[in-house]
Design a protein around this motif. Structure first.
Motif, PDB file in Angstrom:
ATOM      1  N   SER A   7       0.909  -1.184   0.061  1.00 23.21           N
ATOM      2  CA  SER A   7       0.155  -0.080   0.065  1.00 23.21           C
ATOM      3  C   SER A   7       1.020   1.244  -0.015  1.00 23.21           C
ATOM      4  O   SER A   7       2.347   1.256   0.261  1.00 23.21           O
ATOM      5  CB  SER A   7      -0.947  -0.035   1.322  1.00 23.21           C
ATOM      6  N   GLY A  10       0.619   5.860  -5.202  1.00 27.07           N
ATOM      7  CA  GLY A  10      -0.373   7.088  -5.539  1.00 27.07           C
ATOM      8  C   GLY A  10       0.270   7.706  -6.717  1.00 27.07           C
ATOM      9  O   GLY A  10       1.129   7.574  -7.190  1.00 27.07           O
ATOM     10  N   SER A  11      -0.242   9.107  -6.768  1.00 29.91           N
ATOM     11  CA  SER A  11       0.123  10.131  -7.815  1.00 29.91           C
ATOM     12  C   SER A  11       0.587  11.160  -7.149  1.00 29.91           C
ATOM     13  O   SER A  11       0.233  11.752  -6.084  1.00 29.91           O
ATOM     14  CB  SER A  11      -0.909  10.691  -8.657  1.00 29.91           C
ATOM     15  N   LEU A  18       6.872   9.689  -1.372  1.00 34.39           N
ATOM     16  CA  LEU A  18       5.776   8.568  -0.951  1.00 34.39           C
ATOM     17  C   LEU A  18       6.603   7.627  -0.080  1.00 34.39           C
ATOM     18  O   LEU A  18       7.708   7.312  -0.030  1.00 34.39           O
ATOM     19  CB  LEU A  18       5.320   7.909  -2.142  1.00 34.39           C
ATOM     20  N   THR A 118       1.721  -2.038  -5.961  1.00 35.68           N
ATOM     21  CA  THR A 118       0.998  -0.786  -5.631  1.00 35.68           C
ATOM     22  C   THR A 118       1.464   0.188  -6.525  1.00 35.68           C
ATOM     23  O   THR A 118       3.018   0.375  -7.002  1.00 35.68           O
ATOM     24  CB  THR A 118       1.339  -0.198  -4.386  1.00 35.68           C
ATOM     25  N   GLN A 119       0.614   1.061  -7.258  1.00 33.91           N
ATOM     26  CA  GLN A 119       1.042   1.955  -8.246  1.00 33.91           C
ATOM     27  C   GLN A 119       1.629   3.272  -7.887  1.00 33.91           C
ATOM     28  O   GLN A 119       1.024   3.869  -7.242  1.00 33.91           O
ATOM     29  CB  GLN A 119       0.056   2.278  -9.457  1.00 33.91           C
ATOM     30  N   VAL A 120       2.674   3.554  -8.506  1.00 33.57           N
ATOM     31  CA  VAL A 120       3.456   4.785  -8.303  1.00 33.57           C
ATOM     32  C   VAL A 120       3.316   5.422  -9.585  1.00 33.57           C
ATOM     33  O   VAL A 120       4.193   5.275 -10.494  1.00 33.57           O
ATOM     34  CB  VAL A 120       4.665   4.710  -7.511  1.00 33.57           C
TER      35      VAL A 120
END
Length: 124
Positions: A7, A10-11, A18, A118-120
């Motif tokens: 987790s 995010g952007s 982050l 989890t996408q960054v």
């Protein structure tokens, strides 16, 4: 069965920070050396960082030394990746992984368990 759940993605704009988290369940995380990998679109998973099960040893891909920091809290069964001064080229799907047999390995094939990622996304 060991499960890893990431987790914290995010952007963020370039220059931002982050902190990614990876929670280990099924067995205590202190049984495993834990790594972070990332996969940019169209690329295979690249090694980012790894930390020993005690937390005393770490290893980073050369380009991320001083920018990323890996840490762990075995009492919380959690591993972290603090990412500072993010750049658009850091955009990727970030995975955590666990290995019981190998010591702070950098090869993806040496890891036994993987999270879903989890996408960054870092915008300029």
């Amino acid at each position: 069965q060991v499960q890893l759940v990431e987790s914290g993605g995010g952007s963020v704009q370039a220059g931002g920070s982050l902190r990614l988290s990876c929670v280990v369940s099924g067995r205590t995380s202190s049984n495993y050396d834990m790594g972070w990998f990332r996969a940019a679109p169209g690329r295979e998973r690249d090694f980012v960082a790894v930390i020993s099960r005690s937390g005393r040893q770490t290893r980073y891909t050369e380009s991320k030394k001083g920018q990323f920091t890996i840490s762990r809290d075995n009492a919380q069964n959690t591993v972290y990746l603090q990412m500072n001064s993010l750049k658009p080229e850091d955009t990727a799907l970030y995975f955590c992984a666990a290995t019981e047999k190998w010591m702070i390995p950098t090869l993806a094939t040496h890891y036994d368990y993987w999270g879903q990622g989890t996408q960054v996304t870092v915008s300029s």
